[in-house]
Design an enzyme around this catalytic site. Structure first.
Site, PDB file in Angstrom:
ATOM      1  N   LYS A   1     -11.975  -3.315  -2.677  1.00  0.00           N
ATOM      2  CA  LYS A   1     -13.026  -2.182  -2.838  1.00  0.00           C
ATOM      3  C   LYS A   1     -12.232  -1.009  -3.284  1.00  0.00           C
ATOM      4  CE  LYS A   1     -14.201  -3.238   1.963  1.00  0.00           C
ATOM      5  NZ  LYS A   1     -12.924  -2.781   2.548  1.00  0.00           N
TER       6      LYS A   1
ATOM      7  N   LYS B   1       0.808  -1.241   0.140  1.00  0.00           N
ATOM      8  CA  LYS B   1      -0.068   0.148  -0.112  1.00  0.00           C
ATOM      9  C   LYS B   1       0.745   1.451  -0.048  1.00  0.00           C
ATOM     10  CE  LYS B   1      -4.443  -1.718   1.528  1.00  0.00           C
ATOM     11  NZ  LYS B   1      -5.624  -1.457   2.449  1.00  0.00           N
TER      12      LYS B   1
ATOM     13  N   LYS C   1      -6.887  -9.807  -6.385  1.00  0.00           N
ATOM     14  CA  LYS C   1      -8.040 -10.005  -5.593  1.00  0.00           C
ATOM     15  C   LYS C   1      -9.186  -8.972  -5.788  1.00  0.00           C
ATOM     16  CE  LYS C   1      -7.423  -7.891  -1.253  1.00  0.00           C
ATOM     17  NZ  LYS C   1      -7.896  -8.059   0.279  1.00  0.00           N
TER      18      LYS C   1
HETATM   19  N1  AQP Z   1     -11.411 -10.644  -2.702  1.00  0.00           N
HETATM   20  C1  AQP Z   1     -11.450 -11.468  -1.627  1.00  0.00           C
HETATM   21  N2  AQP Z   1     -11.825 -12.590  -1.569  1.00  0.00           N
HETATM   22  C2  AQP Z   1     -11.887 -13.097  -0.250  1.00  0.00           C
HETATM   23  N3  AQP Z   1     -11.974 -12.435   0.779  1.00  0.00           N
HETATM   24  C3  AQP Z   1     -11.778 -10.823   0.724  1.00  0.00           C
HETATM   25  N4  AQP Z   1     -11.868 -10.003   1.628  1.00  0.00           N
HETATM   26  C4  AQP Z   1     -11.551  -9.094   1.147  1.00  0.00           C
HETATM   27  N5  AQP Z   1     -11.471  -9.048  -0.420  1.00  0.00           N
HETATM   28  C5  AQP Z   1     -11.647 -10.660  -0.528  1.00  0.00           C
HETATM   29  C6  AQP Z   1     -12.109 -10.176   3.093  1.00  0.00           C
HETATM   30  O1  AQP Z   1     -12.971  -9.332   3.463  1.00  0.00           O
HETATM   31  C7  AQP Z   1     -12.437  -9.023   5.070  1.00  0.00           C
HETATM   32  C8  AQP Z   1     -12.616  -7.586   5.013  1.00  0.00           C
HETATM   33  O2  AQP Z   1     -11.548  -6.853   4.404  1.00  0.00           O
HETATM   34  P1  AQP Z   1     -11.165  -5.445   4.752  1.00  0.00           P
HETATM   35  O3  AQP Z   1     -12.216  -4.413   4.165  1.00  0.00           O
HETATM   36  O4  AQP Z   1     -11.013  -5.173   6.166  1.00  0.00           O
HETATM   37  O5  AQP Z   1     -10.169  -5.099   3.820  1.00  0.00           O
HETATM   38  P2  AQP Z   1      -9.431  -5.866   2.426  1.00  0.00           P
HETATM   39  O6  AQP Z   1      -8.958  -7.110   2.912  1.00  0.00           O
HETATM   40  O7  AQP Z   1      -8.185  -5.029   2.318  1.00  0.00           O
HETATM   41  O8  AQP Z   1     -10.446  -5.635   1.556  1.00  0.00           O
HETATM   42  P3  AQP Z   1     -10.594  -4.871   0.494  1.00  0.00           P
HETATM   43  O9  AQP Z   1     -11.840  -5.032  -0.440  1.00  0.00           O
HETATM   44  O10 AQP Z   1      -9.365  -5.225  -0.729  1.00  0.00           O
HETATM   45  O11 AQP Z   1     -10.673  -3.432   0.971  1.00  0.00           O
HETATM   46  P4  AQP Z   1      -9.345  -2.187   0.451  1.00  0.00           P
HETATM   47  O12 AQP Z   1      -9.441  -2.094  -1.074  1.00  0.00           O
HETATM   48  O13 AQP Z   1      -9.863  -1.114   1.114  1.00  0.00           O
HETATM   49  O14 AQP Z   1      -8.082  -2.371   0.908  1.00  0.00           O
HETATM   50  C9  AQP Z   1     -10.998  -9.641   5.108  1.00  0.00           C
HETATM   51  O15 AQP Z   1     -11.718 -10.863   6.097  1.00  0.00           O
HETATM   52  C10 AQP Z   1     -10.691 -10.014   3.866  1.00  0.00           C
HETATM   53  O16 AQP Z   1      -9.789 -11.113   3.867  1.00  0.00           O
END
Ligand code: AQP
Length: 342
Positions: free
Chosen positions: A208, A113, A205
């Site tokens: 968001k 990041k 993956k």
């Molecule tokens: N693509 C994914 N497949 C499976 N699990 C996922 N998780 C996120 N993306 C996937 C799971 O969702 C939970 C919460 O995630 P988070 O919002 O705290 O942060 P993250 O993992 O960084 O999710 P994002 O969507 O990628 O958010 P941003 O883009 O804001 O960083 C976790 O249990 C994660 O494993």
């Protein structure tokens, strides 16, 4: 017998997508039957990257409402907002002061990041894993559901609790056995932990923060938009769908989504689609996604029509969370030698 306690959360950094649902929240729903579950919306984590102040509160409510819409039951789980329990920030500070800087500098997620943010990278982003350690340790969590990407952070939380707090500040009981200050949590590796990949790139993956909205299906996308995104999803020119071909990551991902969303499972889905072309498969997947999300969207609409209900849930969750968290914080303060607050 007391149930093992589980804690988890999602950042309110935008609209929750199929990855958050299938990889995290859907598993939480099952855990409610067997565990003492605490689920928070981790809004303090959301500001470790640049954020929109006008959006944060709304996204926090939306995330909490989606927990409920997906089947988190406030009668069985403690649902709360991280920043409503100030002990998270306070314990994070105490843990900061005993955590070596180089433990944080080697965190993969920070490196990834930080590259994206260049000079603008905040101390908060570096400190994200310590705040996450505080989140977990405050609730004496036995288990933390973790995906591949969070394993390193959980390991850090364990090291902070064991090596930096318990080993240094724990007392010995009358029997000479050490009395831990903080409970050392274990990872909960879920058998059905689906990793959902981007619709536009099967090797990264679904996320968001991906600037391309077409890369993800959010839980509140209307049926027409879901169909459109799936229609445009990246595929390959090969006929027939299959699992496990490393040359076809998009196929693996889309077939995997179909297996889960249709409820058919991998074996049946693979047999059904083995000879299918994309023109037949994509409408099938779109239909499965629309149907799977329909009850979530209906429940969400009901909750949106009654904001006072969500306020009540979050107030009750805050109260329960606060009681547990404060006790752990006071125990830690005492172990570190702070003057009691009276
Ligand atoms: N693509 C994914 N497949 C499976 N699990 C996922 N998780 C996120 N993306 C996937 C799971 O969702 C939970 C919460 O995630 P988070 O919002 O705290 O942060 P993250 O993992 O960084 O999710 P994002 O969507 O990628 O958010 P941003 O883009 O804001 O960083 C976790 O249990 C994660 O494993």
């Amino acid at each position: 017998m007391q149930r093992a306690r589980v804690l988890s959360g999602v950042q309110p950094t935008g609209a929750l997508h199929l990855g958050n649902w299938l990889g995290a929240i859907r598993n939480w729903v099952h855990l409610q039957d067997s565990h003492d579950t605490f689920f928070c919306v981790v809004d303090l984590h959301a500001i470790t990257v640049p954020h929109e102040p006008g959006q944060l509160a709304a996204d926090t409510r939306k995330t909490a409402a989606l927990y409920l819409a997906c089947g988190i039951d406030p009668a069985r789980s403690t649902v709360f907002v991280q920043s409503h329990v100030p002990a998270h920030s306070e314990l994070a500070w105490l843990l900061n002061c005993v955590t070596p800087l180089n433990w944080l500098e080697r965190m993969i997620q920070f490196k990834e990041k930080a590259i994206k943010q260049g000079d603008q990278v905040s101390v908060g982003l570096l400190d994200y894993p310590v705040l996450m350690a505080a989140d977990i340790l405050l609730y004496d969590a036995d288990l933390v559901p973790v995906g591949e990407d969070q394993k390193q952070h959980l390991e850090l939380a364990r090291d902070i609790a064991q090596q930096r707090i318990n080993a240094r500040f724990g007392r010995k009981g009358a029997d000479g056995e050490p009395i831990p200050v903080l409970k050392v949590p274990e990872p909960l590796i879920l058998k059905e932990g689906a990793r959902v990949m981007s619709l536009t790139d099967g090797r990264s993956k679904m996320s968001k923060s991906d600037p391309n909205e077409g890369s993800r299906i959010t839980l509140l996308d209307p049926p027409e938009l879901i169909t459109k995104k799936i229609k445009r999803a990246k595929t390959d020119p090969v006929m027939g769908l299959e699992f496990g071909n490393p040359e076809r990551p998009e196929t693996d991902n889309l077939l995997g989504l179909y297996a889960i969303l249709s409820g058919k499972g991998r074996e049946v889905a693979a047999a059904e689609c083995a000879a299918m072309g994309w023109g037949s498969f994509k409408p099938l997947l779109a239909e499965a996604a629309v149907e799977a999300l329909r009850p979530v969207q209906q429940r969400y609409a009901e909750l949106s029509a009654d904001p006072a209900e969500l306020d009540r849930v979050l107030a009750a969750g805050r109260e329960r969370a606060q009681a547990v968290a404060q006790a752990t914080l006071e125990r830690t303060r005492e172990a570190l030698g702070f003057l009691a607050r009276g």
